[in-house]
Write an enzyme that holds these catalytic residues in place. Structure first.
Site, PDB file in Angstrom:
ATOM      1  N   LYS A   1      19.404  36.009 -52.685  1.00 25.76           N
ATOM      2  CA  LYS A   1      18.640  35.291 -51.646  1.00 25.76           C
ATOM      3  C   LYS A   1      17.235  35.860 -51.470  1.00 25.76           C
ATOM      4  CE  LYS A   1      21.634  32.179 -49.963  1.00 25.76           C
ATOM      5  NZ  LYS A   1      22.489  31.654 -48.914  1.00 25.76           N
TER       6      LYS A   1
ATOM      7  N   ARG B   1      30.229  34.049 -51.979  1.00 29.87           N
ATOM      8  CA  ARG B   1      29.644  33.083 -52.925  1.00 29.87           C
ATOM      9  C   ARG B   1      28.626  33.842 -53.778  1.00 29.87           C
ATOM     10  NH1 ARG B   1      25.371  29.403 -53.224  1.00 29.87           N
ATOM     11  NH2 ARG B   1      25.932  27.359 -54.080  1.00 29.87           N
TER      12      ARG B   1
HETATM   13  C1  9MG Z   1      25.022  25.860 -51.298  1.00 30.52           C
HETATM   14  N1  9MG Z   1      24.727  27.157 -50.713  1.00 30.52           N
HETATM   15  C2  9MG Z   1      23.617  27.917 -50.927  1.00 30.52           C
HETATM   16  N2  9MG Z   1      23.683  29.033 -50.202  1.00 30.52           N
HETATM   17  C3  9MG Z   1      24.849  28.978 -49.519  1.00 30.52           C
HETATM   18  C4  9MG Z   1      25.474  29.816 -48.588  1.00 30.52           C
HETATM   19  O1  9MG Z   1      24.901  30.932 -48.174  1.00 30.52           O
HETATM   20  N3  9MG Z   1      26.673  29.454 -48.093  1.00 30.52           N
HETATM   21  C5  9MG Z   1      27.260  28.287 -48.477  1.00 30.52           C
HETATM   22  N4  9MG Z   1      28.458  27.980 -47.936  1.00 30.52           N
HETATM   23  N5  9MG Z   1      26.697  27.435 -49.350  1.00 30.52           N
HETATM   24  C6  9MG Z   1      25.519  27.793 -49.847  1.00 30.52           C
END
Ligand code: 9MG
Length: 279
Positions: free
Chosen positions: A221, A255
């Protein structure tokens, strides 16, 4: 804790990894590399071999400033890939979308989890999730992807995000979606400044009081770019550090783009966490 899916459950007593499969030419961290179906399938296969339990298939980028795509374009990017993953691989497929029509087609093609950064707020979204008995990830964001990072404001980010997620859980339950089909996600980077993100990560355990499994997306990020000056391709170390901190605080699903490293890191973290709880 378990997550109910259509016809089976996912055991979350051990933390799990959701591998990111972006089918978008403008995706912020792997732009354009996985759009071709064969390449997408190979990438999904690799992530499963590395230990991902869930493959999150997305056809529209949610990065700040990203352009929106039409329903037809999103369908044509995602549905053939979901069909092939379901036919050829063994994993849970999640569909990353805010559009009820895409949710509907993806669930019909075999997706068992809807990952909605808009928390099923679109008209008809709750009904689609309920009709397919899908699991749902309810994520918080402030504003729309195009403008969300311009000047996000909170007086207490953790409390406000918590209140939003509690309200979305209540809305889903009122519509008949069982609580054990729901995941919550504070939405790192979605209408949050770097201090907001750091506050949420530092106090992540407070989200557990909502009584739903916690999913976090921290991988690659932009806060790592802001804090450490690292370009997107060099954010593995802080992404792993953040995943470790999240699991240490009780996160159930991470994720991630870099599945192998994330799986190893969170398995070790989980063992330490469990040792601390055993006494
Ligand atoms: C699609 N997407 C991109 N970043 C994300 C995040 O932090 N959480 C979730 N649930 N989807 C995300």
């Amino acid at each position: 804790m378990i997550l109910k899916l259509p016809g089976r459950t996912l055991d979350l007593h051990e933390p799990q990894v959701m591998g990111v499969l972006n089918l978008t030419p403008d995706s912020f961290s792997d732009g354009g590399r996985y759009v071709d179906a064969d390449t997408a399938l190979a990438q999904a296969r690799t992530m499963i071999a590395e230990g991902a339990a869930i493959i999150d298939v997305g056809g529209e980028s949610s990065r700040p400033g990203a352009a929106s795509v039409s329903i037809d374009e999103e369908l044509s990017r995602t549905i053939p890939v979901i069909e092939r993953i379901k036919r050829e691989l063994d994993c849970i497929v999640s569909i990353d979308t805010c559009k009820p029509a895409v949710m509907d087609a993806a669930c019909a093609a075999g997706a068992e989890l809807i990952n909605d950064i808009h928390a099923l707020l679109a008209e008809g979204a709750i009904e689609v999730a309920h009709r397919h008995a899908a699991a749902v990830c309810l994520m918080h964001k402030q504003g729309a992807p195009r403008t969300m990072q311009s000047d996000p404001q909170y007086s207490d980010v953790v409390s406000e995000v918590q209140a939003f997620l509690a309200a979305r859980i209540a809305a889903c339950e009122a519509a008949g979606i069982e609580r054990d089909r729901l995941l919550i996600d504070p939405g790192f980077g979605f209408g949050k400044t770097m201090p907001h993100n750091l506050q949420m990560l530092a106090h992540l355990d407070r989200f557990l009081t909502l009584g739903a499994p916690l999913l976090v997306g921290l991988s690659r990020k932009s806060m790592f770019g802001q804090l450490l000056g690292l370009p997107v391709g060099e954010r593995l170390a802080p992404s792993i550090a953040a995943a470790v901190l999240a699991v240490r605080s009780g996160a159930h699903i991470v994720r991630a783009h870099d599945v192998a490293a994330t799986v190893a890191a969170i398995r070790f973290t989980s063992a330490v966490r469990q040792a601390g709880q055993a006494r």
